[in-house]
Design a protein around this motif. Structure first.
Motif, PDB file in Angstrom:
ATOM      1  N   UNK A  80      -4.898 -23.107 -15.549  1.00 36.52           N
ATOM      2  CA  UNK A  80      -5.013 -23.306 -16.661  1.00 36.52           C
ATOM      3  C   UNK A  80      -4.339 -22.813 -18.005  1.00 36.52           C
ATOM      4  N   UNK A  81      -3.954 -21.923 -17.355  1.00 36.20           N
ATOM      5  CA  UNK A  81      -3.218 -20.990 -18.593  1.00 36.20           C
ATOM      6  C   UNK A  81      -1.750 -22.087 -19.249  1.00 36.20           C
ATOM      7  N   UNK A  82      -1.774 -21.848 -20.714  1.00 35.96           N
ATOM      8  CA  UNK A  82      -0.342 -22.565 -21.538  1.00 35.96           C
ATOM      9  C   UNK A  82       0.341 -21.991 -21.920  1.00 35.96           C
ATOM     10  N   UNK A  83       2.512 -22.736 -21.619  1.00 33.03           N
ATOM     11  CA  UNK A  83       2.747 -21.881 -22.442  1.00 33.03           C
ATOM     12  C   UNK A  83       3.688 -22.823 -23.148  1.00 33.03           C
TER      13      UNK A  83
ATOM     14  N   UNK B  96       2.640 -17.420 -24.112  1.00 28.33           N
ATOM     15  CA  UNK B  96       1.067 -18.224 -24.143  1.00 28.33           C
ATOM     16  C   UNK B  96       0.679 -18.425 -24.768  1.00 28.33           C
ATOM     17  N   UNK B  97      -0.302 -19.407 -24.825  1.00 31.42           N
ATOM     18  CA  UNK B  97      -0.998 -19.773 -26.103  1.00 31.42           C
ATOM     19  C   UNK B  97      -2.460 -20.215 -25.712  1.00 31.42           C
ATOM     20  N   UNK B  98      -3.473 -20.047 -24.370  1.00 26.06           N
ATOM     21  CA  UNK B  98      -4.003 -20.606 -23.358  1.00 26.06           C
ATOM     22  C   UNK B  98      -3.919 -19.633 -22.304  1.00 26.06           C
ATOM     23  N   UNK B  99      -5.512 -19.243 -22.069  1.00 19.69           N
ATOM     24  CA  UNK B  99      -5.815 -18.045 -20.975  1.00 19.69           C
ATOM     25  C   UNK B  99      -6.187 -18.698 -19.772  1.00 19.69           C
ATOM     26  N   UNK B 100      -6.384 -17.794 -18.744  1.00 17.92           N
ATOM     27  CA  UNK B 100      -6.232 -16.845 -18.612  1.00 17.92           C
ATOM     28  C   UNK B 100      -4.188 -16.507 -18.651  1.00 17.92           C
TER      29      UNK B 100
END
Length: 551
Positions: free
Chosen positions: A101-104, A111-115
């Motif tokens: 689920x990491x977002x770029x 990177x906008x959201x992790x992991x």
């Protein structure tokens, strides 16, 4: 276990680290491996709008994206565990990793959201006579990029104190430096190691600290992030802006973030709880105990949720026997439901595990100082050379009970959407928070996911710097059993129905969790990128109706 402080950086064991840290601001950046990229990869008409393709360029691969008529080029693999982003979800100017689920951002690679912590390399795209040309200089071979960060400066006398050595604190510290903060950053951890990838403990119990460090020691040294180990907080004085520690030291702060996570729940009230080889699994030394003492032995695991199942998955094939004990009729039933839980049970049984449902431990029996049996409330006695307690965690906020920081009835720190607590200049992030979740109508919830801890740490950092930012992140977690990865997104608490598509017995399915007329969570196995796509829909505020997935 050898607890030599091999991983201590920042150079200090005092609370303030005076005189031990290198000159702040001395080093400006980490060495960067670069490669020149310059070449035509395709024709403009080779790609449709909304399409992603991977092209080999030099010694690496580039993800080319056509979005709203424009082309963008970034690294091809997620910086977390290397998932191919071409199989992910493209939505609203970003690509979401199909695995975790990491977002770029597709324009910048950030990177906008992790992991994960690193951003992606990004390349310029030029249209030349109907062809798409990529050029630029980036660290393509490693497929990761450390976002530009400042170092400390003696001219900035502020101190931001981060209590807790987990993912939330690391994400907070890095965000502070990325956003231009040059004051002191001190991370206090009660463990003897640098921050590490905690979710790996139950999946690879024999991993060493060096194997799973989030960052190497030199990273923290370069960017003036001081980490002090073996520092257990005992109280916070918000009037004096100070935190007291078990070793008698006191640290003052200008801004404070509390991210001490959770403590593993134990069965210390039961007879025999102090026998050897009874352990929870929350810290590195506990994982090592499981790995060392479970080999060739009879193991009983108390708990049939994620930690218990992951530990059992690791031990099967290494231990003589593995028996799991749970109260519910199926493993993971409260979260995933009876049918999916039944599929998980069968998977484990096929591998040799045994389950005992509808009961819990009554006492532990032993010979000498070591456990030999676990006696259940129904009278069953289970032979055991090792017992692993995996019954969840409780917030590690006992040091705040007498303070002025507001806690919920269950001991969680109450924060707003900015991760602010009830006291000025005090923030909190990670497993110990209750915060307003946008997709639950801003109801205060507790989300104990690795991804959410990182995002909360990032949001806390932005607000510590006065950059008003509210958290808007969709819960996303995963678990792995015998090489099979189950993914889940959304907030399914209180769901009243489950709609399953695909082949549950064949372990290729999608499960939609609904509440009323709407889908509130989605889980899948071998059906990527459906969960990533659902997460992007939830994030965009779009609804998925029960009618849409019932056909």
């Amino acid at each position: 276990m050898n607890h030599n402080v091999d991983f201590l950086v920042g150079g200090s064991t005092s609370s303030e680290g005076e005189g031990a840290q290198k000159q702040r601001g001395e080093i400006k950046c980490l060495p960067k491996e670069e490669v020149s990229v310059d070449g035509i990869v395709c024709k403009v008409d080779d790609m449709k709008d909304g399409e992603m393709k991977v092209y080999d360029v030099g010694d690496g691969r580039v993800l080319l994206i056509r979005d709203k008529g424009n082309f963008h080029a970034i690294g091809a693999k997620c910086t977390h565990y290397g998932a191919p982003l071409v199989n992910g979800a493209l939505c609203n100017g970003r690509v979401r990793c199909p695995w975790h689920g990491a977002c770029f951002d597709i324009k910048t690679g950030d990177i906008e959201d992790f992991p994960g912590l690193d951003s992606l390399p990004r390349f310029d795209v030029e249209i030349v006579e109907g062809s798409v040309k990529i050029h630029g200089t980036e660290a393509l071979s490693s497929n990761r990029r450390v976002k530009q960060m400042e170092c400390g400066s003696p001219e900035d006398d502020r101190t931001f104190l981060l209590v807790g050595g987990g993912y939330a604190s690391v994400a907070c510290a890095e965000t502070l430096r990325q956003e231009g903060y040059k004051g002191k950053i001190i991370i206090m951890t009660n463990e003897p190691f640098l921050p590490y990838d905690r979710p790996k403990l139950s999946k690879a119990c024999n991993a060493t600290a060096n194997d799973i460090l989030l960052r190497k020691p030199e990273f923290y040294s370069v960017y003036d992030i001081e980490i002090l180990v073996n520092k257990k907080a005992v109280s916070v004085d918000t009037m004096l802006r100070s935190v007291s520690f078990e070793d008698g030291t006191i640290s003052t702060y200008d801004k404070l973030m509390i991210a001490t996570g959770g403590n593993a729940r134990t069965l210390d009230k039961l007879e025999g709880h102090d026998l050897e080889n009874i352990t929870p699994l929350r810290q590195l030394h506990e994982a090592h105990l499981v790995a060392e003492r479970g080999k060739g032995k009879r193991v009983v695991v108390i708990g049939t949720s994620f930690i218990g199942l992951e530990v059992a998955s690791y031990l099967i094939g290494k231990a003589t026997s593995v028996t799991l004990v749970g109260l519910m009729p199926e493993p993971l039933q409260p979260i995933l439901g009876t049918k999916v839980g039944g599929m998980v049970r069968k998977l484990f049984e096929d591998k040799g595990a045994k389950f005992v449902f509808g009961s819990s431990p009554a006492r532990f029996l032993g010979s000498g100082k070591k456990i030999t049996e676990v006696e259940l409330e129904n009278g069953t006695k289970l032979p055991a050379d090792l017992c692993v307690i995996g019954i969840g965690v409780q917030p590690a906020t006992e040091f705040l009970k007498e303070g002025s920081i507001a806690l919920s009835q269950n001991g969680y720190i109450m924060v707003d959407k900015s991760m602010k607590t009830s006291r000025d200049d005090v923030y909190a992030a990670g497993d110990l928070t209750e915060f307003p979740l946008f997709m639950a109508g801003d109801a205060k919830v507790n989300i104990q996911h690795w991804q959410m801890a990182g995002q909360q740490g990032r949001i806390a950092a932005l607000n510590m710097l006065g950059k008003d930012t509210e958290i808007r992140s969709v819960p996303f977690f995963w678990t792995v059993f015998f090489g099979k990865s189950l993914r889940y997104t959304g907030y399914g608490v209180g769901h009243d129905d489950i709609i399953i598509q695909g082949d549950l017995e064949g372990m290729k399915f999608i499960a939609y969790y609904t509440k009323g007329d709407y889908v509130v969570a989605v889980a899948s196995l071998n059906f990527d990128p459906i969960v990533a796509q659902a997460a992007e829909m939830f994030n965009a505020g779009k609804t998925i109706t029960k009618a849409e997935v019932s056909g």
